[in-house]
Design an enzyme around this catalytic site. Structure first.
Site, PDB file in Angstrom:
ATOM      1  N   SER A  54      -0.696  15.000  -4.746  1.00 55.01           N
ATOM      2  CA  SER A  54      -1.240  13.983  -3.844  1.00 55.01           C
ATOM      3  C   SER A  54      -0.442  13.826  -2.551  1.00 55.01           C
ATOM      4  CB  SER A  54      -1.345  12.634  -4.556  1.00 55.01           C
ATOM      5  OG  SER A  54      -0.063  12.126  -4.834  1.00 55.01           O
ATOM      6  N   HIS A  93       3.885   7.763  -2.787  1.00 60.42           N
ATOM      7  CA  HIS A  93       2.888   7.782  -1.716  1.00 60.42           C
ATOM      8  C   HIS A  93       3.467   7.185  -0.440  1.00 60.42           C
ATOM      9  CE1 HIS A  93      -1.004   8.253  -4.315  1.00 60.42           C
ATOM     10  NE2 HIS A  93      -0.282   9.345  -4.247  1.00 60.42           N
ATOM     11  N   ASP A 120      -4.831   3.670  -1.847  1.00 61.70           N
ATOM     12  CA  ASP A 120      -4.529   3.561  -3.282  1.00 61.70           C
ATOM     13  C   ASP A 120      -5.092   2.323  -3.970  1.00 61.70           C
ATOM     14  OD1 ASP A 120      -3.134   5.922  -3.151  1.00 61.70           O
ATOM     15  OD2 ASP A 120      -1.164   4.977  -2.983  1.00 61.70           O
TER      16      ASP A 120
END
Length: 179
Positions: A54, A93, A120
């Site tokens: 990701s 992230h 998210d």
């Protein structure tokens, strides 16, 4: 004859005890080093392994990330590691948006994986639109590419992990070094 057996038993027991204590000393030293590093970096987890794609191309699966956690405000664009309640695996992230409540000065954070199309919010708990500061485990300060693949392989193949641990234990206990 009985005294020879007693001497052998005592010598064998002493050797086993020394080997066991050396092994326990090694394990406790590793644990203390991890805790000292956690204290210095001000984070419960000073290093994490990237488990998904990701964050590509910034970080790839298997990269080892080094974390710190200071009290300075989190910035947009910064890569953070966060952990959600009830979930064991932390997420790596990038900070997409920050909302600060004027009256309390609380930071509310929205994140997104670089390789993901959307933010998210679908990962967060139901009805949760933002992360709070206490969800942040650390900020990424450096990385070593692919070094964490060892961890991923050992977790993906538990029989391999058990075999390696068994071999290491056998080697440690069958060492013929005289103390």
């Amino acid at each position: 004859m009985l005294s020879q057996f007693g001497n052998y038993f005592q010598g064998g027991f002493r050797k086993s005890a020394i080997q066991t204590l050396a092994f326990l000393s090694m394990v406790s030293s590793a644990f203390m080093s991890w805790k000292a590093l956690a204290y210095v970096t001000n984070t419960e987890s000073p290093a994490v392994v990237v488990l998904s794609g990701s964050m590509e191309p910034a970080f790839y699966r298997g990269d080892l990330l080094f974390l710190t956690l200071g009290s300075s405000p989190i910035e947009i664009g910064e890569v953070v590691v966060f952990k959600l309640p009830g979930r064991d695996i932390p997420i790596v992230h990038r900070v997409l948006k920050i909302h600060v409540k004027n009256e309390t000065n609380e930071e509310f954070i929205l994140t997104k994986g670089d390789n993901n199309n959307d933010n998210d919010r679908l990962l967060y708990d139901r009805k949760q639109l933002w992360l709070e500061r206490h969800h942040i485990v650390g900020r990424v300060n450096g990385h070593l590419p692919y070094l964490g693949m060892i961890t991923i392989i050992l977790n993906d193949y538990p029989k391999l992990k058990a075999a390696l641990l068994g071999i290491m234990a056998l080697v440690a206990l069958s060492s013929n070094e005289e103390q």
